[in-house]
Write a protein that holds these residues in place. Structure first.
Motif, PDB file in Angstrom:
ATOM      1  N   ALA A  16       0.829  -1.211   0.000  1.00 56.47           N
ATOM      2  CA  ALA A  16       0.000   0.000   0.000  1.00 56.47           C
ATOM      3  C   ALA A  16       0.863   1.261   0.000  1.00 56.47           C
ATOM      4  O   ALA A  16       0.558   2.243  -0.693  1.00 56.47           O
ATOM      5  N   VAL A  17       1.937   1.247   0.772  1.00 55.05           N
ATOM      6  CA  VAL A  17       2.841   2.408   0.815  1.00 55.05           C
ATOM      7  C   VAL A  17       3.512   2.610  -0.545  1.00 55.05           C
ATOM      8  O   VAL A  17       3.591   3.735  -1.057  1.00 55.05           O
ATOM      9  N   LEU A  18       3.977   1.536  -1.162  1.00 60.06           N
ATOM     10  CA  LEU A  18       4.614   1.643  -2.475  1.00 60.06           C
ATOM     11  C   LEU A  18       3.626   2.123  -3.533  1.00 60.06           C
ATOM     12  O   LEU A  18       3.977   2.929  -4.404  1.00 60.06           O
ATOM     13  N   LEU A  19       2.385   1.654  -3.473  1.00 61.08           N
ATOM     14  CA  LEU A  19       1.367   2.127  -4.406  1.00 61.08           C
ATOM     15  C   LEU A  19       1.100   3.613  -4.198  1.00 61.08           C
ATOM     16  O   LEU A  19       0.973   4.368  -5.166  1.00 61.08           O
ATOM     17  N   ALA A  20       1.046   4.052  -2.955  1.00 64.49           N
ATOM     18  CA  ALA A  20       0.828   5.469  -2.666  1.00 64.49           C
ATOM     19  C   ALA A  20       1.975   6.320  -3.210  1.00 64.49           C
ATOM     20  O   ALA A  20       1.754   7.400  -3.768  1.00 64.49           O
ATOM     21  N   VAL A  21       3.195   5.846  -3.075  1.00 65.38           N
ATOM     22  CA  VAL A  21       4.350   6.569  -3.616  1.00 65.38           C
ATOM     23  C   VAL A  21       4.261   6.640  -5.139  1.00 65.38           C
ATOM     24  O   VAL A  21       4.497   7.693  -5.740  1.00 65.38           O
ATOM     25  N   ALA A  22       3.901   5.535  -5.790  1.00 63.15           N
ATOM     26  CA  ALA A  22       3.793   5.513  -7.254  1.00 63.15           C
ATOM     27  C   ALA A  22       2.707   6.468  -7.734  1.00 63.15           C
ATOM     28  O   ALA A  22       2.910   7.219  -8.696  1.00 63.15           O
ATOM     29  N   ASP A  61       4.545  -6.083 -15.960  1.00 60.39           N
ATOM     30  CA  ASP A  61       5.674  -5.326 -15.420  1.00 60.39           C
ATOM     31  C   ASP A  61       6.907  -6.209 -15.363  1.00 60.39           C
ATOM     32  O   ASP A  61       6.831  -7.423 -15.523  1.00 60.39           O
ATOM     33  N   LEU A  62       8.030  -5.577 -15.085  1.00 62.77           N
ATOM     34  CA  LEU A  62       9.249  -6.342 -14.846  1.00 62.77           C
ATOM     35  C   LEU A  62       9.166  -7.087 -13.519  1.00 62.77           C
ATOM     36  O   LEU A  62       9.667  -8.193 -13.382  1.00 62.77           O
ATOM     37  N   LEU A  63       8.539  -6.464 -12.547  1.00 59.63           N
ATOM     38  CA  LEU A  63       8.335  -7.078 -11.238  1.00 59.63           C
ATOM     39  C   LEU A  63       6.828  -7.244 -11.021  1.00 59.63           C
ATOM     40  O   LEU A  63       6.043  -6.482 -11.564  1.00 59.63           O
ATOM     41  N   LEU A  69       8.343  -0.966  -7.168  1.00 60.32           N
ATOM     42  CA  LEU A  69       9.642  -0.306  -7.288  1.00 60.32           C
ATOM     43  C   LEU A  69      10.003  -0.019  -8.736  1.00 60.32           C
ATOM     44  O   LEU A  69      10.571   1.037  -9.045  1.00 60.32           O
ATOM     45  N   ASP A  70       9.693  -0.909  -9.669  1.00 66.71           N
ATOM     46  CA  ASP A  70       9.996  -0.658 -11.072  1.00 66.71           C
ATOM     47  C   ASP A  70       9.122   0.466 -11.622  1.00 66.71           C
ATOM     48  O   ASP A  70       9.583   1.316 -12.382  1.00 66.71           O
ATOM     49  N   ASP A  71       7.855   0.517 -11.199  1.00 67.94           N
ATOM     50  CA  ASP A  71       6.969   1.594 -11.627  1.00 67.94           C
ATOM     51  C   ASP A  71       7.467   2.946 -11.110  1.00 67.94           C
ATOM     52  O   ASP A  71       7.455   3.939 -11.833  1.00 67.94           O
ATOM     53  N   ILE A  72       7.903   2.958  -9.872  1.00 71.28           N
ATOM     54  CA  ILE A  72       8.433   4.188  -9.276  1.00 71.28           C
ATOM     55  C   ILE A  72       9.679   4.642 -10.037  1.00 71.28           C
ATOM     56  O   ILE A  72       9.847   5.822 -10.324  1.00 71.28           O
ATOM     57  N   GLY A  73      10.544   3.712 -10.394  1.00 69.84           N
ATOM     58  CA  GLY A  73      11.744   4.054 -11.159  1.00 69.84           C
ATOM     59  C   GLY A  73      11.417   4.648 -12.517  1.00 69.84           C
ATOM     60  O   GLY A  73      12.020   5.640 -12.937  1.00 69.84           O
ATOM     61  N   LEU A  75       8.622   6.191 -13.381  1.00 70.05           N
ATOM     62  CA  LEU A  75       8.037   7.522 -13.173  1.00 70.05           C
ATOM     63  C   LEU A  75       9.109   8.555 -12.813  1.00 70.05           C
ATOM     64  O   LEU A  75       9.061   9.698 -13.277  1.00 70.05           O
ATOM     65  N   LEU A  76      10.084   8.157 -11.999  1.00 71.60           N
ATOM     66  CA  LEU A  76      11.162   9.091 -11.656  1.00 71.60           C
ATOM     67  C   LEU A  76      12.004   9.453 -12.877  1.00 71.60           C
ATOM     68  O   LEU A  76      12.403  10.619 -13.047  1.00 71.60           O
ATOM     69  N   LEU A  77      12.267   8.492 -13.738  1.00 72.04           N
ATOM     70  CA  LEU A  77      13.015   8.782 -14.973  1.00 72.04           C
ATOM     71  C   LEU A  77      12.233   9.719 -15.889  1.00 72.04           C
ATOM     72  O   LEU A  77      12.808  10.621 -16.496  1.00 72.04           O
ATOM     73  N   ALA A  78      10.930   9.514 -15.987  1.00 68.07           N
ATOM     74  CA  ALA A  78      10.106  10.401 -16.813  1.00 68.07           C
ATOM     75  C   ALA A  78      10.077  11.812 -16.223  1.00 68.07           C
ATOM     76  O   ALA A  78      10.183  12.801 -16.962  1.00 68.07           O
ATOM     77  N   LEU A  79       9.962  11.919 -14.918  1.00 75.89           N
ATOM     78  CA  LEU A  79       9.973  13.230 -14.269  1.00 75.89           C
ATOM     79  C   LEU A  79      11.311  13.917 -14.479  1.00 75.89           C
ATOM     80  O   LEU A  79      11.368  15.118 -14.763  1.00 75.89           O
ATOM     81  N   ARG A  80      12.380  13.164 -14.406  1.00 74.74           N
ATOM     82  CA  ARG A  80      13.713  13.731 -14.638  1.00 74.74           C
ATOM     83  C   ARG A  80      13.857  14.217 -16.081  1.00 74.74           C
ATOM     84  O   ARG A  80      14.454  15.256 -16.346  1.00 74.74           O
ATOM     85  N   SER A  81      13.308  13.454 -17.030  1.00 74.02           N
ATOM     86  CA  SER A  81      13.418  13.870 -18.428  1.00 74.02           C
ATOM     87  C   SER A  81      12.620  15.145 -18.691  1.00 74.02           C
ATOM     88  O   SER A  81      13.013  15.959 -19.522  1.00 74.02           O
ATOM     89  N   LEU A  82      11.516  15.334 -17.974  1.00 74.81           N
ATOM     90  CA  LEU A  82      10.763  16.586 -18.111  1.00 74.81           C
ATOM     91  C   LEU A  82      11.568  17.767 -17.599  1.00 74.81           C
ATOM     92  O   LEU A  82      11.579  18.843 -18.196  1.00 74.81           O
TER      93      LEU A  82
END
Length: 95
Positions: A16-22, A61-63, A69-73, A75-82
């Motif tokens: 639930a915590v990981l989903l909330a972060v994603a 997904d990969l996982l 964790l893979d979804d979060i990664g 999303l973070l890469l997409a945010l960084r590219s923006l």
């Protein structure tokens, strides 16, 4: 509670915590893209944004999905590219 129940409860809380972060990162990504577009600034390639959104929503997904964790990664890469998108060439639109 026995040991199995305790482990299941802990796993559910972690999932639930990981989903909330994603979901929080997805909201942040959408807001950042919208803010950049309103300001007339480049948002990077469209496929990066939509690919990250699709990766989060699609069931493959990969996982396995309880581990976001893979979804979060992604999303973070997409945010960084923006954030690192370069300036637009003259005479082109930001869409």
């Amino acid at each position: 509670m026995d040991r199995t129940t305790t482990l299941l409860v802990i796993a559910a809380v972690v999932a639930a915590v990981l989903l909330a972060v994603a979901v929080g990162l997805l909201v942040r990504l959408v807001r950042a893209r919208r803010t950049l577009r309103r300001a007339g600034l480049p948002t990077g390639p469209r496929w990066v944004f939509w690919g990250a959104v699709a990766y989060l929503l699609l069931p493959t997904d990969l996982l396995p999905d309880p581990v976001y964790l893979d979804d979060i990664g992604v999303l973070l890469l997409a945010l960084r590219s923006l954030r690192t998108a370069g300036p637009l060439p003259r005479g082109t639109s930001g869409s």
